[in-house]
Design an enzyme around this catalytic site. Sequence first.
Site, short mmCIF file in Angstrom:
data_model
loop_
_atom_site.label_atom_id
_atom_site.label_comp_id
_atom_site.label_asym_id
_atom_site.label_seq_id
_atom_site.Cartn_x
_atom_site.Cartn_y
_atom_site.Cartn_z
N HIS A 125 -28.83 -14.58 24.91
CA HIS A 125 -27.77 -14.43 25.90
C HIS A 125 -27.10 -15.76 26.26
O HIS A 125 -26.14 -15.77 27.03
CB HIS A 125 -28.34 -13.80 27.18
CG HIS A 125 -28.51 -12.32 27.09
ND1 HIS A 125 -29.20 -11.72 26.06
CD2 HIS A 125 -28.09 -11.31 27.90
CE1 HIS A 125 -29.20 -10.40 26.24
NE2 HIS A 125 -28.53 -10.13 27.34
N HIS B 195 0.85 -1.20 0.00
CA HIS B 195 0.00 0.00 0.00
C HIS B 195 0.89 1.25 0.00
O HIS B 195 1.28 1.74 1.06
CB HIS B 195 -0.90 0.01 1.23
CG HIS B 195 -1.83 -1.15 1.30
ND1 HIS B 195 -1.40 -2.43 1.63
CD2 HIS B 195 -3.18 -1.24 1.09
CE1 HIS B 195 -2.44 -3.24 1.62
NE2 HIS B 195 -3.53 -2.55 1.30
N GLU C 46 -17.81 -3.80 24.61
CA GLU C 46 -17.05 -5.06 24.74
C GLU C 46 -15.82 -5.10 23.83
O GLU C 46 -14.74 -5.52 24.25
CB GLU C 46 -17.95 -6.26 24.45
CG GLU C 46 -19.08 -6.47 25.44
CD GLU C 46 -20.33 -5.70 25.09
OE1 GLU C 46 -21.33 -5.83 25.84
OE2 GLU C 46 -20.33 -4.97 24.07
N HIS D 175 -3.92 3.40 -3.51
CA HIS D 175 -4.11 2.93 -2.13
C HIS D 175 -3.42 1.59 -1.88
O HIS D 175 -2.64 1.47 -0.93
CB HIS D 175 -5.60 2.80 -1.82
CG HIS D 175 -5.86 2.16 -0.48
ND1 HIS D 175 -5.99 2.90 0.67
CD2 HIS D 175 -6.00 0.86 -0.11
CE1 HIS D 175 -6.19 2.08 1.70
NE2 HIS D 175 -6.21 0.84 1.24
#
Length: 672
Positions: free
Chosen positions: A474, A26, A412, A262
Amino acid sequence: MINRKELANAIRILSIDAIQKANSGHPGMPMGMADIAEVLWRDFLIHNPNNPFWFNRDRFILSNGHGSMLLYSLLHLTGYNLSINDIKNFRQLNSKTPGHPEYEKNINGIETTTGPLGQGLANGVGFAIAERILSKKFNKPNYKIINHKTYIFIGDGCLMEGISHEVCSLAGTLKLNKIIVFYDNNNISIDGNIKEWYNEDVKKRFESYGWNVIDKINGHNSEEIKYAIKKAHKSKNKPNLIICKTIIGYGSPNKAGNSEVHGAPLGKKEIYNTRLLLKWKFPEFIIPKNIYLKWDAKEKGKKLENKWNLLVKKYSKKYPELYIEYKRCLNKKLPINFNKNIDKFIKDTQLIFKNIATRKSSQNTLEFLGKILPELIGGSADLTPSNLSNWSGSISFNNNSYGNYIHYGVREFGMSAITNGIALHGGLLPYSATFLIFFEYAHNAIRMASLMNLHIIFIYTHDSIGLGEDGPTHQPIETLSNLRMIPNLYVWRPCDEVETAIAWKYAIKEQKPIALILTRQNVKQQIRNLKQINNVYKGGYIIKECNNFPDVIFISTGSELDITIKSSKKLKKIGINVRVVSLPSTNVFEIQNKKYRKKILPKIIKNRIVIEASFKGYWYKYTGLYGKIIGMKNFGESGPAEKLFNKFGFTINNIIKKTKKMLIKNYSNNDI
């Protein structure tokens, strides 16, 4: 007279030459951010190439890690142990210059592995938290022995990733003013100009987080870049974002400013034209001596570290006890008598027959460890009362207190990647906590921790259908298998307080990434002798042996172990001999020597049943073709835990029924 542009062009040319030779890479970002890097590394960055591990160095993180040749060029030019041959071997097998920076390769000057976008930024927040905690803990008036900054390069991709919101929001709340982020605002990603899919007002976004935003900086003007960094240094209670307007592929006459530059080599013709435009007269991989001399940071770095060493020497005499503790933490040394104290704790725990959840067992162990391991830094993603991840000495980390407990909020993924940064920084031992099912939000950060082999403890509670009424959204089914299959990660699912305490001891001593899988519901404390206690450390052991040669081996973990033992006792009454193996950590068991593993699970005994309330698929390697697995193949349901265990077959009657059926089938087929 060498000007700044020539020094920045050395980065550009090294980068495009290496990428062209590799025929992969890149070039756009190194070419676009070279001017920013030149100002930062030559005028501001505190570091010492002679000693890349100098603790009070500034940390530099390349979050947009695909632009790795920018970092490799910087390390090579400033005098780190990265040769021109290493640059030539970019992206080659076993080279010191892989496609993305890799901490685990032990390459001097690489602070973290940055592949997935945004995680380097998150790691940087962890670095800044660690610096804040340690500086508050150890620094004294006129003795700022821990006093450094964290500089981070990011691109549009880092800001598009959701993790950037999680961690930057928290960084602003915590007022982490020693973070300085450079945003490569070039409006280009792989798919092209980003205006169709990313047009938010980044300045307003970060101001809403509580950041100090310095915008409209020309990323190719060294004076504007210097001005911005100096302004960021004055920030007292806010992290800093410097928005640098840049041109991707700067210096390429035909490809600069578009997505083509890129992620692909420029091509030999375009490299030739780039050299002409930049007035670079030298062949590939040749850097003139006078440019090397301007870049070389070894002498300056040596002086900076020597000055700091003198300060630390004075500090050690004025605050000897604090200095000893400081050195212990930095060297990852456990306190004297740690083994003796924790072994006594485990022995005492075996004598206390309480039926408690292993999440509570974990908290009991934390209560003990927290008092003797001040380097323990914990936190939870807004589930502290459920994870039981704090202890009586937990102090909330904020701008006014160095603390030892971080309230991450419902973040999280961000929490896990920040925890990686705390571990990478050094001097602290971090742990973090959430429900097991929400590991799935954070999966890639745990993968990165394992890739880098970081010393971290990940606490996951509410580990099965045993959490009950919250239902299948859950209740983790496949999650435990996913964790166990991550290389380098050691997963423990203890059955009671003793196994939990031993799992914690293993986690503290082994200096590896560890996941502790803990129950919400109460479990029964099992009876063990000293030999069995010692064998827990091996990840698997015989917890109940039969008098004669076993007809069948039961293998179980966690909350299902008790019902497994009860089933074996009932089978004994009808003449079926059962060996029960507790396997709290398959990962640890599998690194034991072959003799021990064969002793616990002899190949000759093919009648085996695994009992665990998780996905069945993981366990076939233990049961083979003849065995059975009492586990989960579907998602759970909402209801009381005991009714769910009954519905899904985790009962004594079902275990006995499956055992009889297996034995009849195997013996009738004469397969054993």
